[in-house]
Design a protein around this motif. Structure first.
Motif, PDB file in Angstrom:
ATOM      1  N   VAL A  66       0.813  -1.215   0.000  1.00  0.00           N
ATOM      2  CA  VAL A  66       0.000   0.000   0.000  1.00  0.00           C
ATOM      3  C   VAL A  66       0.849   1.268   0.000  1.00  0.00           C
ATOM      4  O   VAL A  66       0.397   2.327  -0.441  1.00  0.00           O
ATOM      5  CB  VAL A  66      -0.960   0.022   1.221  1.00  0.00           C
ATOM      6  N   SER A  77      -3.185   7.051   0.117  1.00  0.00           N
ATOM      7  CA  SER A  77      -3.937   6.040  -0.632  1.00  0.00           C
ATOM      8  C   SER A  77      -5.346   5.897  -0.073  1.00  0.00           C
ATOM      9  O   SER A  77      -6.326   5.816  -0.825  1.00  0.00           O
ATOM     10  CB  SER A  77      -3.206   4.696  -0.580  1.00  0.00           C
ATOM     11  N   LEU A  78      -5.463   5.854   1.256  1.00  0.00           N
ATOM     12  CA  LEU A  78      -6.763   5.721   1.900  1.00  0.00           C
ATOM     13  C   LEU A  78      -7.666   6.896   1.540  1.00  0.00           C
ATOM     14  O   LEU A  78      -8.828   6.721   1.146  1.00  0.00           O
ATOM     15  CB  LEU A  78      -6.595   5.642   3.420  1.00  0.00           C
ATOM     16  N   LYS A 105      -2.572   1.470  12.216  1.00  0.00           N
ATOM     17  CA  LYS A 105      -1.400   0.802  11.649  1.00  0.00           C
ATOM     18  C   LYS A 105      -0.419   0.395  12.752  1.00  0.00           C
ATOM     19  O   LYS A 105       0.184  -0.677  12.712  1.00  0.00           O
ATOM     20  CB  LYS A 105      -0.720   1.748  10.654  1.00  0.00           C
ATOM     21  N   SER A 153       0.528   5.485   2.395  1.00  0.00           N
ATOM     22  CA  SER A 153      -0.640   4.652   2.660  1.00  0.00           C
ATOM     23  C   SER A 153      -1.809   5.501   3.144  1.00  0.00           C
ATOM     24  O   SER A 153      -2.971   5.209   2.859  1.00  0.00           O
ATOM     25  CB  SER A 153      -0.314   3.565   3.687  1.00  0.00           C
ATOM     26  N   GLU A 154      -1.503   6.582   3.877  1.00  0.00           N
ATOM     27  CA  GLU A 154      -2.561   7.501   4.294  1.00  0.00           C
ATOM     28  C   GLU A 154      -3.151   8.212   3.089  1.00  0.00           C
ATOM     29  O   GLU A 154      -4.360   8.366   2.958  1.00  0.00           O
ATOM     30  CB  GLU A 154      -2.005   8.526   5.280  1.00  0.00           C
ATOM     31  N   HIS A 190      -5.797   6.359  10.788  1.00  0.00           N
ATOM     32  CA  HIS A 190      -5.110   5.324  10.013  1.00  0.00           C
ATOM     33  C   HIS A 190      -3.752   4.997  10.628  1.00  0.00           C
ATOM     34  O   HIS A 190      -3.367   3.831  10.738  1.00  0.00           O
ATOM     35  CB  HIS A 190      -4.933   5.794   8.566  1.00  0.00           C
ATOM     36  N   GLU A 195      -8.693   6.913  -2.168  1.00  0.00           N
ATOM     37  CA  GLU A 195      -9.753   5.957  -2.495  1.00  0.00           C
ATOM     38  C   GLU A 195     -11.130   6.526  -2.162  1.00  0.00           C
ATOM     39  O   GLU A 195     -12.101   6.296  -2.869  1.00  0.00           O
ATOM     40  CB  GLU A 195      -9.541   4.655  -1.723  1.00  0.00           C
ATOM     41  N   VAL A 244     -14.602   5.530   8.708  1.00  0.00           N
ATOM     42  CA  VAL A 244     -14.355   5.943   7.325  1.00  0.00           C
ATOM     43  C   VAL A 244     -15.653   6.404   6.665  1.00  0.00           C
ATOM     44  O   VAL A 244     -15.707   7.458   6.021  1.00  0.00           O
ATOM     45  CB  VAL A 244     -13.724   4.788   6.526  1.00  0.00           C
ATOM     46  N   VAL A 285      -6.783  -2.151  10.969  1.00  0.00           N
ATOM     47  CA  VAL A 285      -7.202  -1.179   9.966  1.00  0.00           C
ATOM     48  C   VAL A 285      -8.210  -0.232  10.607  1.00  0.00           C
ATOM     49  O   VAL A 285      -8.759  -0.504  11.670  1.00  0.00           O
ATOM     50  CB  VAL A 285      -7.852  -1.867   8.739  1.00  0.00           C
TER      51      VAL A 285
END
Length: 246
Positions: free
Chosen positions: A40, A78-79, A194, A75-76, A190, A82, A205, A199
């Protein structure tokens, strides 16, 4: 994930992924035998590169930005990416149109300077030598109506540049004072998850996304709500100034 899976998730071609690695924008994959695997962190970083490329940034500029960004933030990103895609705040789909067709409403051809202005203002994305992707077709329709009223093309471009400049300042205020604060709260959740090897709670979310969806029309509507009042005030002020001058 494999490079093919990473490509499918992000919409970036395998060829471009490898090119970004060669350019030093992305770290190499973790090797499992002869198989390269991505995680990720790679995905978040690649999505950031993809979005910056779509905004017109060159690889050298992107590399400079990435060098200033702390490792582990991907990765943050990415979250958040999305949940809130690059079209989250838009209300209509982009439309492609030839520059000749756009300028025809003024019964003229666009000069190189006018083409440069369109490419620079952020609402028209150049595609080839003689075609643009209009990110706000509604604004282009307003331009056509101004052309029908006899307003010159350069005047319309002046109005668009002014509009973009001031609405960008408003948007920046909303993002920094409201939306970014909420996004940072999600990123913090997040990070904590982690650390504990879990998760983020899906309810957190979804709640955050729900707040964004409720705030989106309020932010957009506030501009159209305030503008008629401000327009009248500026008109009255300018008329009074003209009369005093005479």
């Amino acid at each position: 994930m494999t490079v093919e899976a990473l490509s499918a998730r992000t919409g970036v071609s395998v060829r471009n992924i490898r090119a970004y690695q060669t350019a030093g924008l992305m770290p190499p994959p973790r090797l499992q035998g002869r198989l390269g695997l991505y995680d990720v962190e790679h995905q978040g970083k690649l999505e950031l590169i993809r979005d910056l490329r779509q905004q017109g940034f060159r690889l050298e500029a992107i590399k400079g930005m990435l060098e200033k960004t702390p490792e582990g933030a991907w990765s943050e990103y990415s979250l958040i990416s999305e949940l809130f895609s690059t079209t989250f705040f838009t209300v209509e789909a982009p439309k492609r149109k030839a520059i000749k067709e756009m300028a025809a409403h003024w019964h003229t051809t666009a000069t190189p300077e006018q083409k440069e202005r369109l490419a620079r203002n952020g609402l028209y994305r150049p595609i080839g030598d003689d075609e643009f992707e209009m990110l706000s077709p509604a604004l282009e329709r307003i331009g056509i109506q101004l052309a029908d009223l006899g307003v010159p093309l350069d005047t319309v471009l002046d109005l668009q540049d002014s509009l973009i400049k001031h609405t960008r300042a408003i948007a920046k205020s909303y993002v920094e004072e409201l939306f970014l604060t909420m996004a940072q709260a999600l990123a913090e959740a997040h990070r904590e998850a982690k650390k504990q090897g879990t998760v983020v709670d899906p309810k957190v979310v979804e709640s955050m996304k729900g707040l964004f969806e409720r705030l989106r029309p309020l932010a957009i509507g506030s501009v159209s709500a305030a503008f008629p009042v401000v327009l009248q005030q500026e008109f009255d002020r300018s008329i009074q100034k003209q009369l005093k001058g005479r």
